[in-house]
Design a protein around this motif. Structure first.
Motif, short mmCIF file in Angstrom:
data_model
loop_
_atom_site.label_atom_id
_atom_site.label_comp_id
_atom_site.label_asym_id
_atom_site.label_seq_id
_atom_site.Cartn_x
_atom_site.Cartn_y
_atom_site.Cartn_z
N ASP A 266 4.09 2.57 -28.32
CA ASP A 266 5.35 2.29 -27.66
C ASP A 266 5.65 3.25 -26.51
OD1 ASP A 266 6.11 4.57 -29.04
OD2 ASP A 266 7.39 3.52 -30.47
N HIS A 345 11.25 -0.39 -22.74
CA HIS A 345 10.98 -1.82 -22.96
C HIS A 345 9.92 -2.04 -24.03
CE1 HIS A 345 13.30 -2.51 -19.29
NE2 HIS A 345 12.54 -1.61 -18.69
N LYS A 347 7.97 -3.10 -27.23
CA LYS A 347 8.10 -4.28 -28.08
C LYS A 347 7.00 -4.28 -29.12
CE LYS A 347 5.38 -7.23 -24.97
NZ LYS A 347 4.23 -7.42 -25.85
#
Length: 353
Positions: A266, A345, A347
């Motif tokens: 991440d 961002h 995911k």
């Protein structure tokens, strides 16, 4: 070495594919066994070249009685993808039959721990039967390496959280610049499917027990040369020696430089094109950049005032890879930035389609 050529029936009568499997016999059945494959994405060739140079080294070790553990090598693991040429353009990442990525949707253990593999004669698409067969071939090996590459990139690895830092020796042997640590995702890539089976066999301490599985990104698609292939083969050979598969004298691990950046998945920012056009990069893989720094421009209206759209770094980090093609559509992946911090961002799932 024993070579087997397996036939995989295609989806229509009269056509089939050949899967070539090389087996090197180890002298100790209790020693760790290794499985290496390349070319799962048909247009990714650095791994194929590396195995070309590694295989004679394995044959020599076998002939001299220094191969302790068995080794299985599948240098071109996807004959389906290898043959997907459309108007002279090689499309090796996605199946033209199902539009599925060749490194997705591998059989995973069900609620009872069983893995539903498709048999060679199963009435399903050839790519599904191939995926099942590759899992079968890799099963029983304590070391499983899946050799890939990016578009234009540094050398980097994907490693499950449970296998880090136990796999730092692989990173050092292959001179990796980065290690992306991942956790469970819904994509069921080959690495995930192998890891799930290993986890069943050895439990959460599988790294300490010597189990290893990794997706190895051998730089970019254009990085195919005798020099790089030999360097990668030497790194793979050294790793197999250190893991007890081969007996040989190699450079001690502590004398090799450890330059990897190992962070969770991440931390990777995948930057997408805000517009379509001609792509001009201002950075290259390996550059360290600061938040707000200009990474690339997209020429939407060439030569006009304001006709270029800027793409800037969302945070400080390392440029991991960039797109190979220079004409892009809106929404296309442009660049991967391995950030110092978690991506805003982030995911769940794979970084790429």
């Amino acid at each position: 070495m024993h070579t087997e050529i397996e036939r995989i029936a295609a989806d229509t009568p009269g056509t089939s594919y050949e899967l070539v499997v090389h087996r090197y016999g180890g002298g100790d059945p209790d020693a760790p066994a290794a499985y290496l494959q390349a070319g799962l994405h048909g247009n990714e060739r650095p791994g194929v070249a590396a195995l070309h140079y590694l295989m004679p080294m394995l044959a020599t070790a076998e002939a001299e009685g220094r191969l302790v553990g068995a080794v299985t090598v599948v240098p071109q693991a996807n004959p389906i993808a290898a043959g997907q040429h459309v108007l002279a353009d090689h499309l090796g990442r996605f199946s033209l039959s199902t539009r599925v990525n060749f490194n997705r949707d591998y059989p995973m253990p069900d609620a009872d721990g069983a893995v539903p593999l498709d048999a060679a004669e199963a009435p399903v698409f050839a790519e599904r039967r191939l995926k099942s067969r590759l899992l079968e071939l890799s099963d029983g090996h304590r070391i499983v390496l899946d050799l890939h590459c990016d578009d234009e990139a540094l050398q980097y690895l994907y490693v499950a959280d449970e296998l880090w830092p136990a796999l730092s020796d692989l990173s050092v042997c292959l001179r990796a610049d980065a290690v992306i640590r991942w956790h469970a995702t819904p994509d069921a890539a080959f690495e995930e499917a192998v890891f799930a089976r290993m986890l069943q066999q050895a439990g959460p301490e599988l790294g300490q027990a010597g189990y290893c599985v990794s997706t190895v990104e051998l730089r970019g698609q254009g990085d195919v040369s005798p020099y790089l292939a030999r360097q990668d083969a030497d790194g793979l050979y050294r790793f197999l020696v250190l893991r007890g598969v081969i007996e040989d004298d190699v450079e001690p691990l502590e004398e090799l430089a450890a330059s990897h950046r190992a962070l969770p998945i991440d931390h990777v920012d995948v930057l997408h094109a805000p517009a379509g056009g001609t792509l001009l990069f201002h950075v290259r893989p390996g550059d360290l950049v600061r938040s707000g720094e200009l990474l690339a421009e997209i020429l939407v209206r060439p030569g006009e005032l304001g006709g270029a759209v800027a793409l800037r770094a969302p945070q400080d980090g390392l440029v991991l890879s960039r797109r190979m093609r220079r004409f892009i559509r809106i929404g296309d992946d442009v660049l991967k930035l391995f950030g110092d911090n978690r991506s805003a961002h982030a995911k769940t799932g794979a970084l790429d389609n």
